[in-house]
Design a protein around this motif. Structure first.
Motif, mmCIF file in Angstrom:
data_model
loop_
_atom_site.group_PDB
_atom_site.id
_atom_site.type_symbol
_atom_site.label_atom_id
_atom_site.label_comp_id
_atom_site.label_asym_id
_atom_site.label_seq_id
_atom_site.Cartn_x
_atom_site.Cartn_y
_atom_site.Cartn_z
ATOM 1 N N ASP A 10 32.217 42.689 37.161
ATOM 2 C CA ASP A 10 32.499 41.268 37.020
ATOM 3 C C ASP A 10 31.731 40.557 38.152
ATOM 4 O O ASP A 10 31.337 41.194 39.129
ATOM 5 C CB ASP A 10 34.014 41.072 37.165
ATOM 6 C CG ASP A 10 34.391 39.647 37.467
ATOM 7 O OD1 ASP A 10 33.968 38.756 36.709
ATOM 8 O OD2 ASP A 10 35.116 39.421 38.479
ATOM 9 N N GLY A 12 32.273 36.751 39.476
ATOM 10 C CA GLY A 12 33.066 35.859 40.320
ATOM 11 C C GLY A 12 34.160 36.600 41.064
ATOM 12 O O GLY A 12 35.042 37.197 40.459
ATOM 13 N N GLU A 13 34.127 36.583 42.334
ATOM 14 C CA GLU A 13 35.057 37.176 43.284
ATOM 15 C C GLU A 13 34.932 38.697 43.384
ATOM 16 O O GLU A 13 35.451 39.301 44.311
ATOM 17 C CB GLU A 13 36.517 36.811 42.962
ATOM 18 C CG GLU A 13 37.383 36.718 44.189
ATOM 19 C CD GLU A 13 36.831 35.757 45.243
ATOM 20 O OE1 GLU A 13 36.806 34.553 44.993
ATOM 21 O OE2 GLU A 13 36.405 36.246 46.294
ATOM 22 N N THR A 14 34.228 39.320 42.448
ATOM 23 C CA THR A 14 33.986 40.761 42.562
ATOM 24 C C THR A 14 32.705 40.981 43.363
ATOM 25 O O THR A 14 32.700 41.704 44.351
ATOM 26 C CB THR A 14 33.900 41.405 41.171
ATOM 27 O OG1 THR A 14 35.156 41.214 40.505
ATOM 28 C CG2 THR A 14 33.582 42.883 41.272
ATOM 29 N N ASP A 115 38.258 41.553 39.484
ATOM 30 C CA ASP A 115 39.370 41.106 40.320
ATOM 31 C C ASP A 115 40.572 40.647 39.508
ATOM 32 O O ASP A 115 41.669 40.554 40.033
ATOM 33 C CB ASP A 115 38.924 39.967 41.251
ATOM 34 C CG ASP A 115 38.487 38.725 40.487
ATOM 35 O OD1 ASP A 115 37.532 38.841 39.683
ATOM 36 O OD2 ASP A 115 39.097 37.658 40.676
ATOM 37 N N ASP A 120 39.833 41.041 33.229
ATOM 38 C CA ASP A 120 38.990 42.207 33.491
ATOM 39 C C ASP A 120 39.679 43.527 33.139
ATOM 40 O O ASP A 120 39.209 44.280 32.288
ATOM 41 C CB ASP A 120 38.578 42.243 34.976
ATOM 42 C CG ASP A 120 37.841 40.982 35.408
ATOM 43 O OD1 ASP A 120 36.989 40.499 34.643
ATOM 44 O OD2 ASP A 120 38.126 40.479 36.511
#
Ligand SMILES: [Mg+2]
Length: 164
Positions: A10, A12-14, A115, A120
């Motif tokens: 992923d 975003g944020e991962t 995340d 996910d």
């Protein structure tokens, strides 16, 4: 269980630190429409990708995002995907069908790292993949489902994948 041969991230944020990114955009007077850059990545992202490549894993990056973010990620992985280009958004099963197609292996050889439990982990499991949950960012308080590998940093991922 088949050994994981392809690891898909992923975004975003991962891989990308969303808070840092949004603050940069705000500070620079930018709004949505600006591609991510290397400075937006979490510090553990590139070392993790390099380590996994050195171990012979095939890598992908695919997230709910605009297509213009794909170019930035392409040098670091073997394939990229975006919900905008694929015209399907997580958690829709169709998104994960694209991931399988790009990975070029059966779903049970793919680990999807993200995340979010809802966007996910759960849909990756439903698609027949191994799910790895990274606990950080705005959704860090969500509970990881039993049996799912959980990490707090991408630095833990190469070793964590030894167990799946
Ligand atoms: Mg994310």
């Amino acid at each position: 269980m088949a050994r994981v041969s392809v690891v898909v991230f992923d975004v975003g944020e991962t891989l990308v630190d969303e808070m840092t990114t949004y603050l940069r955009w705000e500070a620079e007077g930018l709004t949505d429409g600006i591609p991510f850059t290397d400075q937006d990545l979490h510090a553990d992202a590139l070392p993790c990708l390099a380590a996994l490549r050195a171990l012979g894993r095939r890598l992908g990056a695919a997230g709910n995002m605009r297509a213009w973010h794909e170019d930035f990620l392409r040098p670091y992985v073997d394939f990229v995907g975006s919900s905008e280009r694929w015209d399907v958004w997580k958690p829709d099963a169709g998104f994960f069908e694209h991931v399988v197609e790009e990975a070029g292996v059966p779903a049970n050889e793919i680990a999807y790292v993200g995340d979010r439990v809802d966007n996910d982990v759960l849909p990756a499991l439903a698609a027949g993949m191994t799910a790895v949950r990274i606990r950080r960012g705005a959704h860090a308080a969500d509970e990881t489902p039993p049996g799912v590998v959980e990490i707090e940093s991408l630095a833990e991922l190469p070793e964590a994948l030894d167990d799946v």
